[in-house]
Enzyme design. Structure first.
Site, PDB file in Angstrom:
ATOM      1  N   GLN A   8       0.829  -1.204   0.000  1.00  0.00           N
ATOM      2  CA  GLN A   8       0.000   0.000   0.000  1.00  0.00           C
ATOM      3  C   GLN A   8       0.868   1.261   0.000  1.00  0.00           C
ATOM      4  O   GLN A   8       2.066   1.206   0.253  1.00  0.00           O
ATOM      5  CB  GLN A   8      -0.899  -0.007   1.253  1.00  0.00           C
ATOM      6  CG  GLN A   8      -0.142  -0.244   2.557  1.00  0.00           C
ATOM      7  CD  GLN A   8      -0.983  -0.868   3.656  1.00  0.00           C
ATOM      8  OE1 GLN A   8      -2.194  -0.917   3.551  1.00  0.00           O
ATOM      9  NE2 GLN A   8      -0.341  -1.341   4.713  1.00  0.00           N
ATOM     10  N   GLU A  27       1.177  -8.439  11.604  1.00  0.00           N
ATOM     11  CA  GLU A  27       0.943  -7.240  10.762  1.00  0.00           C
ATOM     12  C   GLU A  27       1.566  -7.512   9.393  1.00  0.00           C
ATOM     13  O   GLU A  27       2.705  -7.958   9.311  1.00  0.00           O
ATOM     14  CB  GLU A  27       1.571  -6.012  11.437  1.00  0.00           C
ATOM     15  CG  GLU A  27       1.864  -4.821  10.531  1.00  0.00           C
ATOM     16  CD  GLU A  27       0.628  -4.166   9.902  1.00  0.00           C
ATOM     17  OE1 GLU A  27      -0.317  -3.849  10.627  1.00  0.00           O
ATOM     18  OE2 GLU A  27       0.631  -3.992   8.666  1.00  0.00           O
ATOM     19  N   GLY A  33      -2.221 -11.693   8.111  1.00  0.00           N
ATOM     20  CA  GLY A  33      -2.944 -12.128   9.309  1.00  0.00           C
ATOM     21  C   GLY A  33      -3.704 -13.414   9.103  1.00  0.00           C
ATOM     22  O   GLY A  33      -3.767 -14.260   9.997  1.00  0.00           O
ATOM     23  N   ASP A  56      -7.298  -5.381  14.378  1.00  0.00           N
ATOM     24  CA  ASP A  56      -7.192  -3.936  14.137  1.00  0.00           C
ATOM     25  C   ASP A  56      -6.859  -3.768  12.664  1.00  0.00           C
ATOM     26  O   ASP A  56      -5.712  -3.588  12.276  1.00  0.00           O
ATOM     27  CB  ASP A  56      -6.092  -3.353  15.024  1.00  0.00           C
ATOM     28  CG  ASP A  56      -5.919  -1.864  14.796  1.00  0.00           C
ATOM     29  OD1 ASP A  56      -6.788  -1.245  14.158  1.00  0.00           O
ATOM     30  OD2 ASP A  56      -4.900  -1.319  15.245  1.00  0.00           O
ATOM     31  N   SER A 109      -7.437  -2.470   8.570  1.00  0.00           N
ATOM     32  CA  SER A 109      -7.849  -1.360   7.716  1.00  0.00           C
ATOM     33  C   SER A 109      -9.156  -1.753   6.994  1.00  0.00           C
ATOM     34  O   SER A 109      -9.699  -2.830   7.224  1.00  0.00           O
ATOM     35  CB  SER A 109      -6.724  -0.955   6.767  1.00  0.00           C
ATOM     36  OG  SER A 109      -5.866  -2.021   6.471  1.00  0.00           O
ATOM     37  N   ASP A 110      -9.641  -0.889   6.120  1.00  0.00           N
ATOM     38  CA  ASP A 110     -10.950  -1.106   5.502  1.00  0.00           C
ATOM     39  C   ASP A 110     -10.923  -2.257   4.490  1.00  0.00           C
ATOM     40  O   ASP A 110      -9.865  -2.606   3.980  1.00  0.00           O
ATOM     41  CB  ASP A 110     -11.402   0.201   4.827  1.00  0.00           C
ATOM     42  CG  ASP A 110     -11.486   1.338   5.835  1.00  0.00           C
ATOM     43  OD1 ASP A 110     -12.111   1.132   6.880  1.00  0.00           O
ATOM     44  OD2 ASP A 110     -10.904   2.410   5.585  1.00  0.00           O
ATOM     45  N   TYR A 161     -12.267   9.259  11.971  1.00  0.00           N
ATOM     46  CA  TYR A 161     -12.724   8.130  11.149  1.00  0.00           C
ATOM     47  C   TYR A 161     -14.025   8.553  10.467  1.00  0.00           C
ATOM     48  O   TYR A 161     -14.763   9.394  11.002  1.00  0.00           O
ATOM     49  CB  TYR A 161     -12.924   6.866  11.991  1.00  0.00           C
ATOM     50  CG  TYR A 161     -11.644   6.133  12.353  1.00  0.00           C
ATOM     51  CD1 TYR A 161     -10.478   6.301  11.601  1.00  0.00           C
ATOM     52  CD2 TYR A 161     -11.598   5.258  13.431  1.00  0.00           C
ATOM     53  CE1 TYR A 161      -9.307   5.621  11.931  1.00  0.00           C
ATOM     54  CE2 TYR A 161     -10.432   4.574  13.766  1.00  0.00           C
ATOM     55  CZ  TYR A 161      -9.293   4.763  13.007  1.00  0.00           C
ATOM     56  OH  TYR A 161      -8.141   4.093  13.327  1.00  0.00           O
TER      57      TYR A 161
END
Ligand code: AAT
Length: 297
Positions: A34, A110, A142, A160, A162-163, A230
């Site tokens: 990313q 992660e 993950g 936790d 991301s989108d 957010y």
């Protein structure tokens, strides 16, 4: 004279976008997964942005990190010993889990090593979580990490994530939840980032339905926190408990552990600023439109 503004644009919140006034771009890079950026803003301090989406800011990160960690950890009837964080490369969830003195091991999976490196450099108050000796870091996808974990390993898994566009898409799908269910001890609990009631009610409904299928005999509940940076200023969590033999499913709405303090010998830790037992109970109380929408799922 107003300098530059960053606007958070995404197909996940079409026609709207939070704008932050930027003083300085501190880091800009492209990892294998990313776009990674760190900017200094006028109103919210330093901000981490992945693929154009705000991940955390100095000023309000505590709301999200405290809630995603302490809602599940404090809901457990027995204090947790072994925890896993999926995503969470900034270290904020590690920082919060480290407050729980019962925890003996805290693993993190992660996907992006660049997020970890950048956080250690630009977000020391979150990355402090990495300095806890109970933390073991795995830089990997993950889903792969959870699928490879032994059955019945964890008391607590915090996702936790991301989108659900880009590398985190798999973290919203059934194979990942099947794997987490397997990796949990009976009576264990999962808490995942579950998006905004205002923008993502359909995603939340289908996530809740899928979780109910996977966590049969357990409880599946949505709780939320308020956070200005957010989308819509509100973000939720899907909290699922794994059934433990006979008896009713553990209800995550009741805090069963006291709110944690500061870990031993950590003078650089902030006190809790959002989570309390009162906030825990209130976080599951949904506005009428959301309660109705989620009732059938
Ligand atoms: N702590 C709050 C910030 C996040 S971070 C989400 C993390 O998930 C990122 O570091 C990202 O690299 C990591 N990630 C994405 N996909 C995977 C994967 N498949 N496996 C492991 N880690 C992954 C959440 C922000 C929420 C934003 C709401 N709009």
């Amino acid at each position: 004279k107003d300098g530059t503004w960053f606007t958070e644009v995404s197909s996940l919140w079409p026609g709207t976008g939070l704008a932050l006034q930027v003083d300085e771009v501190m880091f800009k890079g492209r990892s294998d997964f990313q776009d990674v950026a760190v900017v200094k803003t006028k109103a919210f301090g330093t901000v981490l942005i992945l693929d154009g989406a705000i991940q955390c800011t100095d000023r309000d990160e505590f709301s999200y990190q405290e809630m995603i960690a302490h809602l599940p950890a404090c809901a457990l009837p027995t204090a947790p010993k072994k925890a896993l964080v999926v995503g969470g490369g900034d270290g904020g969830v590690l920082r919060e889990l480290a407050r729980h003195t019962s925890l003996e091991q805290i693993h993190i999976a992660e996907i992006d090593g660049m997020v970890i490196d950048v956080s250690k450099k630009y977000f020391p108050q979150m990355a402090v979580g990495y300095s806890d000796p109970r933390v073991k870091v795995h830089v990997c996808d993950g889903i792969k990490f959870v699928q490879d974990a032994e059955e019945g390993t964890y008391d607590l898994i915090v996702v936790d994530s991301s989108d659900p566009v880009g590398p985190a898409e798999v973290l919203f799908q059934k194979p990942f939840f099947d794997a987490m269910h397997r990796a949990l001890k009976p009576g264990g609990i999962v808490c995942t980032q579950a998006e905004s009631l205002w923008y993502h009610l359909e995603i939340i409904k289908s996530l809740a339905a899928m979780c109910a299928e996977v966590f049969q005999g357990g409880a599946v509940q949505y709780a939320f926190t308020t956070i200005p940076t957010y989308p819509s200023g509100q973000i939720g969590f899907m909290i699922c408990t794994k059934a433990k033999g006979e008896g009713s499913p553990a209800d995550a709405r009741e805090p069963r552990q006291p709110a944690p303090g500061v870990p031993k010998g950590s003078s650089d830790y902030p006190p809790l600023r959002y989570y309390s037992q009162e906030v825990h109970k209130a976080a599951f109380v949904l506005p009428a439109f959301a309660k109705d929408a989620l009732a059938g799922s």
